[in-house]
Design an enzyme around this catalytic site. Structure first.
Site, PDB file in Angstrom:
ATOM      1  N   HIS A  60       0.856  -1.193   0.000  1.00 54.05           N
ATOM      2  CA  HIS A  60       0.000   0.000   0.000  1.00 54.05           C
ATOM      3  C   HIS A  60       0.890   1.241   0.000  1.00 54.05           C
ATOM      4  O   HIS A  60       1.664   1.444   0.928  1.00 54.05           O
ATOM      5  CB  HIS A  60      -0.897   0.009   1.245  1.00 54.05           C
ATOM      6  N   LEU A  61       0.777   2.045  -1.062  1.00 57.19           N
ATOM      7  CA  LEU A  61       1.615   3.250  -1.155  1.00 57.19           C
ATOM      8  C   LEU A  61       0.863   4.516  -0.751  1.00 57.19           C
ATOM      9  O   LEU A  61       1.469   5.576  -0.594  1.00 57.19           O
ATOM     10  CB  LEU A  61       2.187   3.392  -2.573  1.00 57.19           C
ATOM     11  N   ARG A  62      -0.449   4.421  -0.596  1.00 57.26           N
ATOM     12  CA  ARG A  62      -1.297   5.495  -0.034  1.00 57.26           C
ATOM     13  C   ARG A  62      -1.504   6.710  -0.922  1.00 57.26           C
ATOM     14  O   ARG A  62      -2.352   7.534  -0.628  1.00 57.26           O
ATOM     15  CB  ARG A  62      -0.762   5.968   1.337  1.00 57.26           C
ATOM     16  N   ASP A 150      -8.516  -5.186  -2.372  1.00 58.69           N
ATOM     17  CA  ASP A 150      -7.846  -5.419  -1.088  1.00 58.69           C
ATOM     18  C   ASP A 150      -8.207  -4.346  -0.060  1.00 58.69           C
ATOM     19  O   ASP A 150      -8.345  -3.173  -0.368  1.00 58.69           O
ATOM     20  CB  ASP A 150      -6.332  -5.454  -1.233  1.00 58.69           C
ATOM     21  N   HIS A 177      -8.520 -10.284  -0.788  1.00 55.75           N
ATOM     22  CA  HIS A 177      -8.501 -10.087   0.660  1.00 55.75           C
ATOM     23  C   HIS A 177      -9.796 -10.732   1.140  1.00 55.75           C
ATOM     24  O   HIS A 177     -10.880 -10.228   0.873  1.00 55.75           O
ATOM     25  CB  HIS A 177      -8.470  -8.580   0.933  1.00 55.75           C
ATOM     26  N   ASP A 303       2.477  -6.871   2.635  1.00 54.38           N
ATOM     27  CA  ASP A 303       1.294  -6.080   3.007  1.00 54.38           C
ATOM     28  C   ASP A 303       1.730  -4.790   3.724  1.00 54.38           C
ATOM     29  O   ASP A 303       1.116  -4.371   4.710  1.00 54.38           O
ATOM     30  CB  ASP A 303       0.327  -6.894   3.879  1.00 54.38           C
ATOM     31  N   PHE A 321      -6.129  -0.789  10.688  1.00 54.71           N
ATOM     32  CA  PHE A 321      -5.352  -2.031  10.590  1.00 54.71           C
ATOM     33  C   PHE A 321      -4.107  -1.805   9.742  1.00 54.71           C
ATOM     34  O   PHE A 321      -4.142  -1.048   8.778  1.00 54.71           O
ATOM     35  CB  PHE A 321      -6.193  -3.110   9.906  1.00 54.71           C
ATOM     36  N   GLY A 322      -3.020  -2.493  10.063  1.00 58.95           N
ATOM     37  CA  GLY A 322      -1.867  -2.519   9.165  1.00 58.95           C
ATOM     38  C   GLY A 322      -0.564  -2.145   9.831  1.00 58.95           C
ATOM     39  O   GLY A 322      -0.526  -1.350  10.770  1.00 58.95           O
TER      40      GLY A 322
HETATM   41 ZN   LIG Z   1      -5.682  -7.092   2.789  1.00 57.66          ZN
END
Ligand SMILES: [Zn+2]
Length: 427
Positions: A60-62, A150, A177, A303, A321-322
């Site tokens: 995830h690069l946002r 995802d 996901h 992830d 989350f993450g």
């Molecule tokens: Zn995911």
């Protein structure tokens, strides 16, 4: 411009380290084990290990939309520092790459500021809302590497089935996901022992496993290629194993944190331990290891999921989350599983480079003459403590701060360009 990397160790077919040299010309590997060509820039490998650049199918690069968490620039610098040369960016950005217009916008941003190769996903549904299906054939034509929503599971079976049917026609991979919203129960960690001790709501394993079980049957019916994200539970492993045995075209990934940690490791109500899927029980962790070793799980993906300190400061409930993953993945896995002889170095490189590239049919992940010069030079003996202050990522959210690990990338080369080089302190 030619580059000549001398005095490095490379894995041979048998998994042994052998001394060699690599010549790079015009972004590709021109020679392995040859003499130094005239006029080449010489890089001394100092006897270090050279791996094919790591390939990460799940990051995830946002950017666009959440640049306060990470940008394409900071995220790809973080990837380069961790030894990754090809990363696949998940579509939960704003806007979501659900149309040609949005995908082009994201690809333009990547072109502008990425330091490693970024391959964007297209979403499976418009705005990842789970309702209107996207035109995946069109998105694939314009550069989407694969398709996923995802961050959330696809709730409606017919939506998943119909997208799989479309994917099968163009040989695209549907990446999922898996999370059944009706089984989340507002949970913030695994429904097991530790959540009760901490008095926190739990997410049961069936939240993930029932959707995997559904999806493999849909993939079979549609004839689609299906890849499961971040497998976390033993029931999920069983669903994937049974599907493979039945000949269904399923592949699966596991994250470093699910291999390294389990629910009882969570020290307190600290959101740096909050990720989705959550850290599950010891028997789940054991099952994930077994699944990697027997080929049920095909590869490792980080992830990488940066968030701000403000978002992660105040306990699990309410925090997103993450956790971040690029800069800690290889040293943690190497130290805990290769040095301890649970895995070979070749297995780890297969799971981080070779296999993920194969799953998406990417021409990367290997060191071969004529192939893209994507190389990660790693000092396997270098030991250092993980310090979040030194991350290139904007995200500091990790449970591994303060862990000691060996095996640090010291130089990363992507398409023949040096994209990361360790700054050596003057002695
Ligand atoms: Zn995911």
């Amino acid at each position: 411009m030619m580059k000549y990397i001398q005095n490095i160790q490379m894995l041979n077919e048998q998994g042994e380290l052998v001394s060699t040299s690599i010549t790079i010309e015009n972004k590709v590997i021109a020679n392995i084990g040859g003499e130094q060509p005239d006029g080449a820039e010489v890089i001394d490998g100092n006897g270090c290990f050279v791996s094919p650049g790591f390939v990460d199918l799940h990051v995830h690069l946002r950017e666009p939309g959440f640049e306060h968490k990470e940008t394409i620039e900071t995220g790809t610098k973080s990837a380069a520092k961790g030894g990754f040369t090809t990363i696949c960016a998940m579509p939960n950005t704003k806007p979501v790459p659900d149309s040609i217009e949005n995908l082009n916008l994201i690809m333009g941003l990547i072109e502008e500021s990425a330091v490693v190769r970024v391959l964007p996903y297209g979403s499976l549904t418009v705005n990842e809302a789970g309702e209107k299906r996207t035109n995946i054939a069109e998105l694939k034509e314009h550069g989407a590497v694969a398709f996923s929503d995802d961050g959330i599971g696809i709730q409606l079976s017919s939506t998943m089935y119909e997208q799989m049917q479309d994917a099968a026609k163009i040989d695209a991979v549907v990446v999922a996901h898996c999370e059944d919203n009706s089984l989340i129960y507002d949970g913030v960690m695994h429904e097991g022992i530790r959540n009760k001790e901490l008095g926190l709501p739990g997410i049961p394993s069936i939240c993930e496993s029932v959707q995997i079980a559904r999806d493999v049957l849909l993939a079979e019916a549609a004839g689609a290629r299906y890849h499961v994200c971040h497998v976390s539970s033993k029931e999920s492993v069983r669903a994937v194993r049974d599907a493979k045995a039945a000949g269904i075209r399923v592949t699966a990934e596991v994250c470093p944190h699910h291999l390294l940690l389990e629910e009882m490791d969570i020290p307190s109500d600290d959101a740096n331990w909050k990720m989705n899927p959550p850290l599950r029980g010891k028997s789940d962790l054991d099952s994930l290891h077994q699944a990697l070793l027997d080929g049920t799980i095909d590869c490792i993906a980080t992830d990488h999921a940066p968030h701000t300190e403000e978002e992660k400061c105040c306990g699990m409930v309410g925090a997103p989350f993450g956790i971040v993953g690029f800069e800690t993945a290889f040293p943690l896995l190497y130290t805990n599983f290769v040095i301890t002889k649970k895995w070979t170095l070749k297995q780890l490189v297969d799971w981080m480079s070779v296999k993920p590239a194969e799953i998406f049919d990417l021409p990367y992940g290997k060191i071969e003459v004529g192939g893209s010069a994507d190389l990660t030079i790693i000092d396997l003996n270098k030991e250092q403590t993980i310090e979040i202050e030194k991350f290139e990522s904007k995200g500091r959210n990790t449970p591994f701060n303060g862990w000691k690990a060996k095996g640090w990338p010291i130089m990363t080369i992507c398409g023949g360009n040096v994209v990361y080089e360790e700054v050596i302190n003057e002695k």
